[in-house]
Scaffold this motif. Sequence first.
Motif, mmCIF file in Angstrom:
data_model
loop_
_atom_site.group_PDB
_atom_site.id
_atom_site.type_symbol
_atom_site.label_atom_id
_atom_site.label_comp_id
_atom_site.label_asym_id
_atom_site.label_seq_id
_atom_site.Cartn_x
_atom_site.Cartn_y
_atom_site.Cartn_z
ATOM 1 N N TYR A 152 57.533 -24.704 -5.980
ATOM 2 C CA TYR A 152 57.845 -23.334 -5.554
ATOM 3 C C TYR A 152 57.693 -22.396 -6.735
ATOM 4 C CZ TYR A 152 60.391 -19.438 -3.394
ATOM 5 O OH TYR A 152 60.752 -18.206 -2.874
ATOM 6 N N THR A 155 57.582 -15.155 -6.901
ATOM 7 C CA THR A 155 56.727 -13.983 -7.108
ATOM 8 C C THR A 155 57.527 -12.690 -7.030
ATOM 9 O OG1 THR A 155 56.195 -13.930 -4.740
ATOM 10 C CG2 THR A 155 54.703 -15.155 -6.187
ATOM 11 N N GLU A 159 61.368 -14.045 -2.861
ATOM 12 C CA GLU A 159 60.233 -14.682 -2.202
ATOM 13 C C GLU A 159 59.325 -15.319 -3.235
ATOM 14 O OE1 GLU A 159 56.676 -11.546 -1.542
ATOM 15 O OE2 GLU A 159 58.416 -11.232 -0.223
ATOM 16 N N ASN A 161 55.837 -18.587 -3.481
ATOM 17 C CA ASN A 161 54.793 -19.380 -2.837
ATOM 18 C C ASN A 161 55.120 -20.863 -2.961
ATOM 19 O OD1 ASN A 161 53.438 -16.933 -2.451
ATOM 20 N ND2 ASN A 161 52.246 -17.179 -4.349
ATOM 21 N N ARG A 163 53.542 -24.554 -3.005
ATOM 22 C CA ARG A 163 52.275 -25.245 -3.239
ATOM 23 C C ARG A 163 52.496 -26.746 -3.037
ATOM 24 N NH1 ARG A 163 48.671 -21.704 -5.278
ATOM 25 N NH2 ARG A 163 49.492 -19.844 -6.357
ATOM 26 N N THR A 169 48.858 -23.984 0.408
ATOM 27 C CA THR A 169 49.736 -22.992 -0.199
ATOM 28 C C THR A 169 50.298 -22.085 0.879
ATOM 29 O OG1 THR A 169 48.449 -22.999 -2.258
ATOM 30 C CG2 THR A 169 49.906 -21.116 -1.863
ATOM 31 N N GLN A 171 52.475 -18.643 1.328
ATOM 32 C CA GLN A 171 52.816 -17.488 0.508
ATOM 33 C C GLN A 171 53.891 -16.623 1.162
ATOM 34 O OE1 GLN A 171 49.081 -15.466 -0.032
ATOM 35 N NE2 GLN A 171 48.296 -16.982 -1.491
ATOM 36 N N ARG A 172 54.576 -15.868 0.292
ATOM 37 C CA ARG A 172 55.567 -14.858 0.680
ATOM 38 C C ARG A 172 56.673 -15.461 1.542
ATOM 39 N NH1 ARG A 172 50.785 -12.609 1.898
ATOM 40 N NH2 ARG A 172 51.285 -12.575 4.129
#
Length: 247
Positions: A152, A155, A159, A161, A163, A169, A171-172
Amino acid sequence: MSSSPGQRFASRLLFAGWAVLLALLPWWLGLALLFALTVGAVLCTRRSHPWGELCRSGLKWGLPGMLFALQRALGGDLVAWGAALLGALVGYSLVALLESLLLHRVRHSAAPSPEWSDMAMAPIGPPARIIELVPVAWRDAVADMSRESLRYELTAADEGNYRFADGHTLQRLGPRHAFSPQGRWFAANQPAGRGDLLFDRARGRQHRLRGWELCGWDGDDSPWLARHADGVPVPLHQALGQDAPRD
């Protein structure tokens, strides 16, 4: 109720006399009498009247007499006998068809209707199935990231991303996440209370479900969701507005 041999002999003698009478009468008069018997057979059989069987027997016995009168009117030669035999074939076929239709209708109408108690206890719809959901074991990706196959990356404040080791992946998403008991599904919260995301790891397909919350997993590792914490759980296909998947 079965009749005695004497009664059966008397009835056959009576019908034989009926056939002889039609053989002596003009053929068109015999045909009219047979037509009247046909109407009587239909009316009496539909009303379950005992004369219905009498009319049907009169048709069977009277047809040879009328055909004999017909061949006599045609001259009594080979052509006349051929016409009489053809009439017998057609006539008895029609009598058999009429009798079959009448008796089938009588049996169908006389079939007993089920009692109201039997209908009340009869099962309706598909068989019920008890669903026992396994609670979701939520984890915090920031505080606990013990899985080597998942990473994790933050960003923003709430929140980041996800992987996976296989290259996928997501995202958000928020740090709150969970796996299904058998590991097929991955779930994570979307920021700002926008619902949950479900990721089908076997198919590589993700579903961002706005307004839906994951509430558990059923026995075949499928997710069930609800509109709110106290809402009624529904399977994923209903939340997506799709038909149930076929087995």
